[in-house]
Design an enzyme around this catalytic site. Structure first.
Site, PDB file in Angstrom:
ATOM      1  N   ALA A  73       1.753  -3.317 -12.463  1.00 53.51           N
ATOM      2  CA  ALA A  73       0.519  -4.124 -12.415  1.00 53.51           C
ATOM      3  C   ALA A  73      -0.724  -3.256 -12.281  1.00 53.51           C
ATOM      4  O   ALA A  73      -0.801  -2.390 -11.414  1.00 53.51           O
ATOM      5  CB  ALA A  73       0.585  -5.127 -11.263  1.00 53.51           C
TER       6      ALA A  73
ATOM      7  N   HIS B   3       3.345  -4.678   2.290  1.00 54.67           N
ATOM      8  CA  HIS B   3       1.954  -5.043   2.001  1.00 54.67           C
ATOM      9  C   HIS B   3       1.524  -6.215   2.907  1.00 54.67           C
ATOM     10  O   HIS B   3       0.489  -6.148   3.578  1.00 54.67           O
ATOM     11  CB  HIS B   3       1.874  -5.436   0.521  1.00 54.67           C
ATOM     12  CG  HIS B   3       0.503  -5.820   0.036  1.00 54.67           C
ATOM     13  ND1 HIS B   3       0.132  -5.694  -1.275  1.00 54.67           N
ATOM     14  CD2 HIS B   3      -0.565  -6.355   0.674  1.00 54.67           C
ATOM     15  CE1 HIS B   3      -1.128  -6.116  -1.410  1.00 54.67           C
ATOM     16  NE2 HIS B   3      -1.557  -6.530  -0.248  1.00 54.67           N
TER      17      HIS B   3
ATOM     18  N   ARG C  40       6.302   3.244  -1.744  1.00 54.84           N
ATOM     19  CA  ARG C  40       5.069   4.040  -1.679  1.00 54.84           C
ATOM     20  C   ARG C  40       4.354   3.830  -0.339  1.00 54.84           C
ATOM     21  O   ARG C  40       4.367   2.713   0.154  1.00 54.84           O
ATOM     22  CB  ARG C  40       4.120   3.613  -2.804  1.00 54.84           C
ATOM     23  CG  ARG C  40       4.721   3.628  -4.173  1.00 54.84           C
ATOM     24  CD  ARG C  40       3.995   2.573  -4.956  1.00 54.84           C
ATOM     25  NE  ARG C  40       4.452   2.517  -6.340  1.00 54.84           N
ATOM     26  CZ  ARG C  40       4.081   1.539  -7.150  1.00 54.84           C
ATOM     27  NH1 ARG C  40       3.317   0.566  -6.740  1.00 54.84           N
ATOM     28  NH2 ARG C  40       4.502   1.534  -8.388  1.00 54.84           N
TER      29      ARG C  40
ATOM     30  N   MET D  36      -2.541  -2.555  -1.382  1.00 59.53           N
ATOM     31  CA  MET D  36      -1.827  -2.734  -2.660  1.00 59.53           C
ATOM     32  C   MET D  36      -1.067  -1.468  -3.051  1.00 59.53           C
ATOM     33  O   MET D  36      -1.523  -0.358  -2.784  1.00 59.53           O
ATOM     34  CB  MET D  36      -2.849  -3.088  -3.744  1.00 59.53           C
ATOM     35  CG  MET D  36      -2.244  -3.550  -5.042  1.00 59.53           C
ATOM     36  SD  MET D  36      -1.393  -5.129  -4.893  1.00 59.53           S
ATOM     37  CE  MET D  36      -2.784  -6.251  -4.807  1.00 59.53           C
TER      38      MET D  36
ATOM     39  N   ASP E 240       3.253   3.085 -13.006  1.00 60.23           N
ATOM     40  CA  ASP E 240       3.215   1.863 -12.214  1.00 60.23           C
ATOM     41  C   ASP E 240       3.134   0.682 -13.200  1.00 60.23           C
ATOM     42  O   ASP E 240       2.861   0.881 -14.384  1.00 60.23           O
ATOM     43  CB  ASP E 240       1.969   1.911 -11.322  1.00 60.23           C
ATOM     44  CG  ASP E 240       1.656   0.572 -10.712  1.00 60.23           C
ATOM     45  OD1 ASP E 240       2.522   0.053  -9.987  1.00 60.23           O
ATOM     46  OD2 ASP E 240       0.550   0.038 -10.953  1.00 60.23           O
TER      47      ASP E 240
ATOM     48  N   ALA F 296      -6.959  -8.311   0.882  1.00 60.96           N
ATOM     49  CA  ALA F 296      -5.667  -8.417   0.197  1.00 60.96           C
ATOM     50  C   ALA F 296      -5.370  -7.195  -0.666  1.00 60.96           C
ATOM     51  O   ALA F 296      -4.218  -6.794  -0.825  1.00 60.96           O
ATOM     52  CB  ALA F 296      -5.635  -9.681  -0.659  1.00 60.96           C
TER      53      ALA F 296
ATOM     54  N   LYS G  52       6.101  -5.221  -1.476  1.00 64.11           N
ATOM     55  CA  LYS G  52       5.316  -6.413  -1.136  1.00 64.11           C
ATOM     56  C   LYS G  52       5.482  -6.868   0.321  1.00 64.11           C
ATOM     57  O   LYS G  52       4.544  -7.352   0.938  1.00 64.11           O
ATOM     58  CB  LYS G  52       5.645  -7.553  -2.113  1.00 64.11           C
ATOM     59  CG  LYS G  52       5.112  -7.294  -3.505  1.00 64.11           C
ATOM     60  CD  LYS G  52       3.582  -7.133  -3.527  1.00 64.11           C
ATOM     61  CE  LYS G  52       3.082  -6.587  -4.860  1.00 64.11           C
ATOM     62  NZ  LYS G  52       2.131  -5.488  -4.698  1.00 64.11           N
TER      63      LYS G  52
ATOM     64  N   ASP H 294      -2.589   2.781 -10.100  1.00 61.96           N
ATOM     65  CA  ASP H 294      -3.951   2.249  -9.885  1.00 61.96           C
ATOM     66  C   ASP H 294      -4.258   2.011  -8.414  1.00 61.96           C
ATOM     67  O   ASP H 294      -5.302   1.441  -8.111  1.00 61.96           O
ATOM     68  CB  ASP H 294      -4.129   0.937 -10.663  1.00 61.96           C
ATOM     69  CG  ASP H 294      -3.234  -0.159 -10.115  1.00 61.96           C
ATOM     70  OD1 ASP H 294      -2.036   0.120  -9.889  1.00 61.96           O
ATOM     71  OD2 ASP H 294      -3.716  -1.280  -9.892  1.00 61.96           O
TER      72      ASP H 294
END
Ligand code: MG
Length: 279
Positions: A24, A66, A170, A59, A22, A55, A63, A196
């Protein structure tokens, strides 16, 4: 019909051949700060501020997914109703997403230095003959400046896939399969996914690969390196335990503090493969 009682076992790799990283919170942007800041700004601009905890919850997803997950979160949906006198619409999502992309485009590369020790860890993996794939919830346009900065700091994977290359993202496994295809690795047991977030760790399990969760540098702890270092010890341990539990619940085989521990984790998995274990 004939049921084969003991089907001949297919041969399994005895060593890891590829990792799918991944971005970030895993290889860049310690604490996965950049995407959170942009989400907070975008919802604030829409008149319905969300908390950092809210928020961070979805994650790892593409996006747009999300942001949609936040709009459909019952508490946020309730606040939206109160603020706007109606439920949010597809058009609201489009507007928040457009604003989010604009904010991100400005800030993402700035907030995304390579995580300390990443370059050496990846060099060590390459020395073991391992290919380096990657995927992200960022769009191609968002990833481009991040990848450019990372390359200038010494990190360049063999494959880069972004959220708009393959959907759904994902926790679906498709980005991992496309990495495998492009890297030329056929056996899922020879692949390690490193992420993460809960969505990313689950994607690894859904793909049938080894799934490693990143704790200290990641979204689930969610602090910059300096903020984490100056935290009182008891509070640091509390955050690490909470983050670890979330990644374990998402299906992680192994947890690491940061990408620095990846070569050691790969060696551990290699010993498991040699003992006949599969993911
Ligand atoms: Mg991440």
């Amino acid at each position: 019909m004939l049921e084969v009682e003991n089907p001949v076992p297919i041969s399994h790799a005895k060593e890891i051949q590829a990792v799918v990283l991944d971005w970030a919170g895993t290889v860049v942007d310690f604490g996965s700060r950049a995407p959170v800041m942009a989400v907070l700004t975008a919802f604030e601009q829409a008149g319905v501020p969300v908390s950092e905890k809210e928020a961070r919850q979805p994650m790892g997803r593409a996006k747009r997914d999300h942001l949609n997950a936040l709009l459909t979160n019952p508490s946020i949906a309730g606040r939206w109703q109160t603020q706007h006198g109606r439920p949010s619409t597809e058009q609201d999502l489009d507007e928040i997403y457009a604003y989010f992309l604009a904010v991100q485009a400005e800030s993402v590369a700035e907030c995304s230095p390579v995580i300390p020790g990443c370059v050496d860890a990846i060099a060590e993996c390459r020395a073991m003959g391992i290919k380096i794939g990657s995927s992200t919830g960022y769009t191609h346009d968002l990833l481009a400046p991040v990848a450019k900065r990372a390359e200038s700091e010494g990190f360049k994977p063999d494959v880069m896939l972004s959220a708009d290359d393959i959907s759904p993202g994902r926790p679906a496994p498709w980005l991992i399969y496309e990495n495998a295809r492009r890297l030329g690795v056929q056996q899922m047991s020879a692949i390690v996914k490193v992420d993460d977030t809960q969505a990313g760790v689950s994607a690894g399990r859904n793909a049938g690969v080894w799934s490693i969760g990143v704790v200290d540098s990641g979204n689930e702890v969610g602090l910059s390196e300096s903020d984490l270092a100056t935290l009182p010890k008891s509070e640091k341990i509390r955050l690490q335990q909470k983050a670890s539990l979330r990644l374990i619940n998402a299906g992680a085989h192994i947890l690491i503090d940061s990408i620095v521990e990846l070569p050691a984790a790969v060696k551990l998995i290699n010993s498991k493969l040699q003992a006949g274990c599969l993911p």
